[in-house]
Design an enzyme around this catalytic site. Sequence first.
Site, mmCIF file in Angstrom:
data_model
loop_
_atom_site.group_PDB
_atom_site.id
_atom_site.type_symbol
_atom_site.label_atom_id
_atom_site.label_comp_id
_atom_site.label_asym_id
_atom_site.label_seq_id
_atom_site.Cartn_x
_atom_site.Cartn_y
_atom_site.Cartn_z
ATOM 1 N N ARG A 186 1.603 -84.034 -14.022
ATOM 2 C CA ARG A 186 2.110 -84.900 -13.213
ATOM 3 C C ARG A 186 1.486 -85.473 -11.785
ATOM 4 O O ARG A 186 0.471 -85.987 -11.838
ATOM 5 C CB ARG A 186 3.621 -84.916 -13.129
ATOM 6 C CG ARG A 186 4.087 -85.705 -12.156
ATOM 7 C CD ARG A 186 5.694 -85.282 -11.851
ATOM 8 N NE ARG A 186 5.854 -84.401 -10.715
ATOM 9 C CZ ARG A 186 6.438 -83.469 -10.999
ATOM 10 N NH1 ARG A 186 7.402 -83.648 -10.860
ATOM 11 N NH2 ARG A 186 6.367 -82.419 -9.596
ATOM 12 N N GLU A 216 13.317 -70.092 -12.264
ATOM 13 C CA GLU A 216 12.511 -71.193 -11.040
ATOM 14 C C GLU A 216 11.613 -72.206 -11.757
ATOM 15 O O GLU A 216 10.757 -72.624 -11.393
ATOM 16 C CB GLU A 216 12.194 -70.321 -10.510
ATOM 17 C CG GLU A 216 11.913 -69.096 -10.094
ATOM 18 C CD GLU A 216 13.142 -69.591 -8.770
ATOM 19 O OE1 GLU A 216 13.730 -69.983 -8.692
ATOM 20 O OE2 GLU A 216 13.742 -68.696 -8.416
ATOM 21 N N HIS A 275 -0.347 -47.471 -24.233
ATOM 22 C CA HIS A 275 0.863 -45.586 -24.489
ATOM 23 C C HIS A 275 1.122 -45.412 -25.325
ATOM 24 O O HIS A 275 1.507 -44.351 -25.550
ATOM 25 C CB HIS A 275 1.647 -45.660 -22.865
ATOM 26 C CG HIS A 275 1.800 -45.678 -21.731
ATOM 27 N ND1 HIS A 275 1.120 -46.852 -21.005
ATOM 28 C CD2 HIS A 275 1.805 -44.888 -21.337
ATOM 29 C CE1 HIS A 275 0.934 -45.321 -19.711
ATOM 30 N NE2 HIS A 275 1.554 -44.757 -19.803
ATOM 31 N N GLN A 288 1.752 -51.054 -24.722
ATOM 32 C CA GLN A 288 0.054 -50.955 -26.191
ATOM 33 C C GLN A 288 -0.506 -50.164 -25.184
ATOM 34 O O GLN A 288 -0.804 -48.917 -26.636
ATOM 35 C CB GLN A 288 -0.804 -52.580 -26.387
ATOM 36 C CG GLN A 288 -0.898 -51.999 -27.655
ATOM 37 C CD GLN A 288 -0.078 -52.457 -29.253
ATOM 38 O OE1 GLN A 288 1.548 -52.792 -28.761
ATOM 39 N NE2 GLN A 288 -0.532 -51.389 -30.203
#
Length: 378
Positions: free
Chosen positions: A374, A362, A337, A335
């Site tokens: 958890r 992953e 640029h 942004q």
Amino acid sequence: MDFELSDDQRALVAAAEAFAAAELAPHSARWDAEAIFPVETLRKAAGLGFAGIYIGEDMGGAGLSRLDASLIFEALAYGDVAVSAYLTIHNMASWMIDRFGDEALRTRYLPRLTAMELIASYCLTEPGAGSDAAGLQTRAVRDGDHYVLSGGKAFISGGGVSDIYVVMARTGGEGAGGVSAFVVEKDTPGLSFGARERKMGWNAQPTAQVHFDGVRIPADQRIGQEGEGFRFAMMGLDGGRLNIASCSLGGAALAYDVARRHLADRRQFGRPLREFQALQFKLADMATDLEAARLMVRRAAAALDRGAPEATRLCAMAKRFATDAGFQVANEALQLHGGYGYLADYPLERIVRDLRVHQILEGTNEIMRVIIARELYR
């Protein structure tokens, strides 16, 4: 608590940075544009120990720590995100064989994996089992001194190119306890591959489905005991999450550096962009987010190295934060640029495309929040 790198670690970073500057960065745009998987370059990286970073030295590995691996992958990704990310997958698959395989299995594969004479892929995700990985349906049925595998895997990096596949398949009942891990060689009858996927990013590494149609393998290619495969896969992913987070750091650091130079060089309204306070604040936030992400990743790596009980939580936190922050930093750099950032002449649009998938693979960043929540109650 010491935040300084050791002399050995600084030497590792310097070696990885030199390799990235000489062997990765000059070719990164072409590899992306032409979808070239630079196997020979990966083998050069293996010559520096980067294909077996935390594999035992007795098998040709470097025997380094997870923190060392994070430093190396961040430095490599500064040169090319997609190629470095593939190297993390090869390391993860090789580590599973090293950590959980018997001596015969280790001896059969690891010396060639650490030299990258063989290239490895990790096969967990299926078309119907993504975030619910324990719901995988690929089956491995015992038949005498063999197993017969049937089913399919999706989104496999290296699919169709890799020489061996570390495969999680169901040998027992439903759920995580029914999953075992196997090594399957590419030329095994019944093993086939889908067409190369057309992707937003990561074009310098191939992705394809992997199909098992009565694939018959010797029982001694099972990793560990029946029913242990899902636990192995999750332990592999703790480190894999740190590795991919480190690649996000490297790609985002390049985007940040490009943006910082641009703000110094570009002039609008009669003065350099870096003199505009709004842009100074944006750059300050980018630098802060990168520093925070780097600290989280390195703390999690240190916890994993010492076997800390909170390591899984810290790895999930680091992966979630660093991949979100890395993408945001790269997107902000684009942004800054303006229209130039959108052009392929600059590396920013490529970095943005390559880093986006790190928030998905992953374990999605939503699943990272599930893991974190958890663990808070354990």
